[in-house]
Motif scaffolding. Structure first.
Motif, PDB file in Angstrom:
ATOM      1  N   UNK A  44      61.813  84.109   6.377  1.00 29.34           N
ATOM      2  CA  UNK A  44      61.416  84.036   4.968  1.00 29.34           C
ATOM      3  C   UNK A  44      61.106  82.622   4.468  1.00 29.34           C
ATOM      4  N   UNK A  45      61.594  81.594   5.167  1.00 29.77           N
ATOM      5  CA  UNK A  45      61.354  80.231   4.663  1.00 29.77           C
ATOM      6  C   UNK A  45      59.897  79.829   4.862  1.00 29.77           C
ATOM      7  N   UNK A  46      59.390  79.089   3.890  1.00 28.10           N
ATOM      8  CA  UNK A  46      57.973  78.739   3.894  1.00 28.10           C
ATOM      9  C   UNK A  46      57.743  77.366   4.541  1.00 28.10           C
ATOM     10  N   UNK A  47      58.043  77.292   5.813  1.00 26.69           N
ATOM     11  CA  UNK A  47      57.714  76.097   6.595  1.00 26.69           C
ATOM     12  C   UNK A  47      56.930  76.556   7.823  1.00 26.69           C
ATOM     13  N   UNK A  48      56.208  75.637   8.423  1.00 27.20           N
ATOM     14  CA  UNK A  48      55.431  75.978   9.608  1.00 27.20           C
ATOM     15  C   UNK A  48      56.112  75.517  10.894  1.00 27.20           C
ATOM     16  N   UNK A  49      56.958  74.461  10.788  1.00 35.05           N
ATOM     17  CA  UNK A  49      57.514  73.833  11.981  1.00 35.05           C
ATOM     18  C   UNK A  49      59.039  73.850  11.955  1.00 35.05           C
ATOM     19  N   UNK A  50      59.618  74.144  13.125  1.00 31.63           N
ATOM     20  CA  UNK A  50      61.073  74.204  13.253  1.00 31.63           C
ATOM     21  C   UNK A  50      61.517  73.193  14.306  1.00 31.63           C
ATOM     22  N   UNK A  51      62.360  72.266  13.886  1.00 30.54           N
ATOM     23  CA  UNK A  51      62.825  71.181  14.740  1.00 30.54           C
ATOM     24  C   UNK A  51      64.133  71.583  15.417  1.00 30.54           C
ATOM     25  N   UNK A  52      64.160  71.460  16.742  1.00 33.78           N
ATOM     26  CA  UNK A  52      65.297  71.932  17.538  1.00 33.78           C
ATOM     27  C   UNK A  52      65.610  70.919  18.635  1.00 33.78           C
ATOM     28  N   UNK A  53      66.871  70.528  18.751  1.00 33.80           N
ATOM     29  CA  UNK A  53      67.271  69.537  19.740  1.00 33.80           C
ATOM     30  C   UNK A  53      68.061  70.105  20.903  1.00 33.80           C
ATOM     31  N   UNK A  54      67.888  69.495  22.072  1.00 30.86           N
ATOM     32  CA  UNK A  54      68.639  69.899  23.270  1.00 30.86           C
ATOM     33  C   UNK A  54      69.265  68.636  23.872  1.00 30.86           C
ATOM     34  N   UNK A  55      70.478  68.273  23.445  1.00 27.31           N
ATOM     35  CA  UNK A  55      71.099  67.010  23.878  1.00 27.31           C
ATOM     36  C   UNK A  55      71.792  67.114  25.236  1.00 27.31           C
ATOM     37  N   UNK A  56      71.012  67.262  26.278  1.00 27.29           N
ATOM     38  CA  UNK A  56      71.594  67.389  27.618  1.00 27.29           C
ATOM     39  C   UNK A  56      70.793  66.589  28.639  1.00 27.29           C
ATOM     40  N   UNK A  57      71.419  66.279  29.768  1.00 26.84           N
ATOM     41  CA  UNK A  57      70.715  65.679  30.901  1.00 26.84           C
ATOM     42  C   UNK A  57      71.209  66.293  32.216  1.00 26.84           C
ATOM     43  N   UNK A  58      71.675  67.538  32.119  1.00 24.28           N
ATOM     44  CA  UNK A  58      72.215  68.231  33.297  1.00 24.28           C
ATOM     45  C   UNK A  58      71.116  68.511  34.318  1.00 24.28           C
ATOM     46  N   UNK A  59      69.948  68.933  33.830  1.00 23.73           N
ATOM     47  CA  UNK A  59      68.832  69.201  34.732  1.00 23.73           C
ATOM     48  C   UNK A  59      68.367  67.948  35.449  1.00 23.73           C
ATOM     49  N   UNK A  60      68.469  66.824  34.769  1.00 23.71           N
ATOM     50  CA  UNK A  60      68.100  65.538  35.371  1.00 23.71           C
ATOM     51  C   UNK A  60      69.097  65.165  36.464  1.00 23.71           C
TER      52      UNK A  60
END
Length: 347
Positions: A44-60
């Motif tokens: 329902x919110x009227x924004x186009x972009x959603x900011x999402x963080x992934x604070x990991x380096x396990x794959x690295x």
């Protein structure tokens, strides 16, 4: 989305440097209100972009790289909150969703040794756990009609981005990857070097273009794989464009877009492809920041751009006095993407 830690309006206020006569992104960006269902609010919110963080380096770590990318989200959100809200780009277009809770996994990986086979298997298993959470969150963002901008972590998260997007769109998607490495290595257990090959093998990735590969780091095995599947996987090299001048940068952007634009596609950015940027695999040579920004802007202005992912930057591996610069670069890329993509919205 049990593993999602929501970003609050109070946290946003704390990292925003308020100044008389100025309006910052942090004063205008949205957050999910307390005690409100996240998925419903996304719808329902009227924004186009959603900011999402992934604070990991396990794959690295599972790819024998240097840890540090877990710090990118914290650095980036501070820089983004202090971008000027003006006619060129508006903070009110963005919902700061929050970040993935990987605290348990990060604690567990501290005592694992890449050179120990059993430990390496555990690292890959931890990456698989993160894969599931990332794909679920990206699925919900895209299903709500929004465009995710994903920050931080290793390039292993390309898999979750692609899978979540494909499930939300109901079909396999394409991807363009600005990278010095292919990240299309063998299926030997999940890590930051094979997110795209796993997504391809499992049917979530349809077409894949790698932009700016460094010829010194492409294995014969990967080259052979690409040659067999050139109808679905293509690339160019940094050396062919910038060193030998056999190809022209702008035309190569066009060629890559022609290859992927007929379906929804993800834009993947590996900051370790930029010279001397603190990252898990730093490079001495590569495209400039200016060229990277042009890349993001070019691919962002197409209607089929499904998401933007900026990864591998590691502020804590850089100069302590300038540890904000990676976050600042991410802020530039985020606004370049939004500015180019907004052209589509206003038409």
């Amino acid at each position: 989305m049990e593993k999602l830690i929501l970003f609050t309006i109070n946290e946003l206020a704390k990292i925003t440097n308020h100044r008389s006569g100025e309006i910052k992104f942090g004063e205008k960006m949205l957050t999910v209100p307390k005690e409100v269902d996240v998925i419903s609010f996304l719808g329902i919110c009227e924004v186009q972009y959603v900011l999402f963080g992934i604070p990991e380096d396990i794959g690295i770590r599972a790819n024998n790289g240097r840890p540090g990318a877990a710090s990118a989200w914290s650095s980036a959100i501070k820089s983004i909150a202090n971008i000027q809200h003006n006619k060129f780009c508006k903070g009110s277009q963005i919902l700061v969703l929050g970040h993935l809770d990987v605290s348990e996994e990060m604690e567990e990986v501290k005592n694992l040794d890449f050179n120990n086979v059993a430990d390496r298997i555990k690292q890959s298993q931890l990456v698989e756990k993160i894969d599931k959470e990332v794909s679920h969150i990206i699925f919900n963002i895209i299903k709500s009609g929004k465009i995710p901008i994903i920050i931080g972590g290793g390039h292993n998260n390309a898999y979750g981005n692609i899978k979540g997007s494909a499930l939300a769109k109901g079909k396999a998607i394409n991807a363009v990857n600005f990278d010095s490495r292919s990240d299309f290595r063998i299926l030997e257990g999940r890590h930051s070097g094979n997110g795209f090959s796993y997504a391809y093998e499992q049917g979530f990735l349809k077409k894949y273009f790698i932009f700016g590969l460094h010829e010194n780091y492409i294995s014969k095995n990967v080259l052979d794989t690409i040659k067999k599947t050139e109808d679905r996987i293509r690339y160019n090299t940094f050396e062919s464009i910038k060193i030998r001048k056999e190809k022209e940068f702008t035309f190569e952007l066009f060629q890559a877009l022609e290859f992927i634009q007929n379906d929804f596609y993800g834009i993947e950015i590996d900051l370790s492809a930029i010279p001397l940027i603190p990252a898990s695999f730093m490079t001495l040579d590569g495209f400039s920041v200016d060229e990277l920004r042009k890349f993001v802007s070019y691919f962002g202005k197409n209607k089929n751009a499904a998401y933007l992912h900026i990864c591998e930057g590691a502020p804590e591996l850089g100069d302590e006095k300038n540890d904000h610069l990676v976050g600042k670069l991410i802020g530039y890329l985020l606004t370049d993407f939004i500015k180019s993509n907004n052209v589509l919205i206003t038409l």
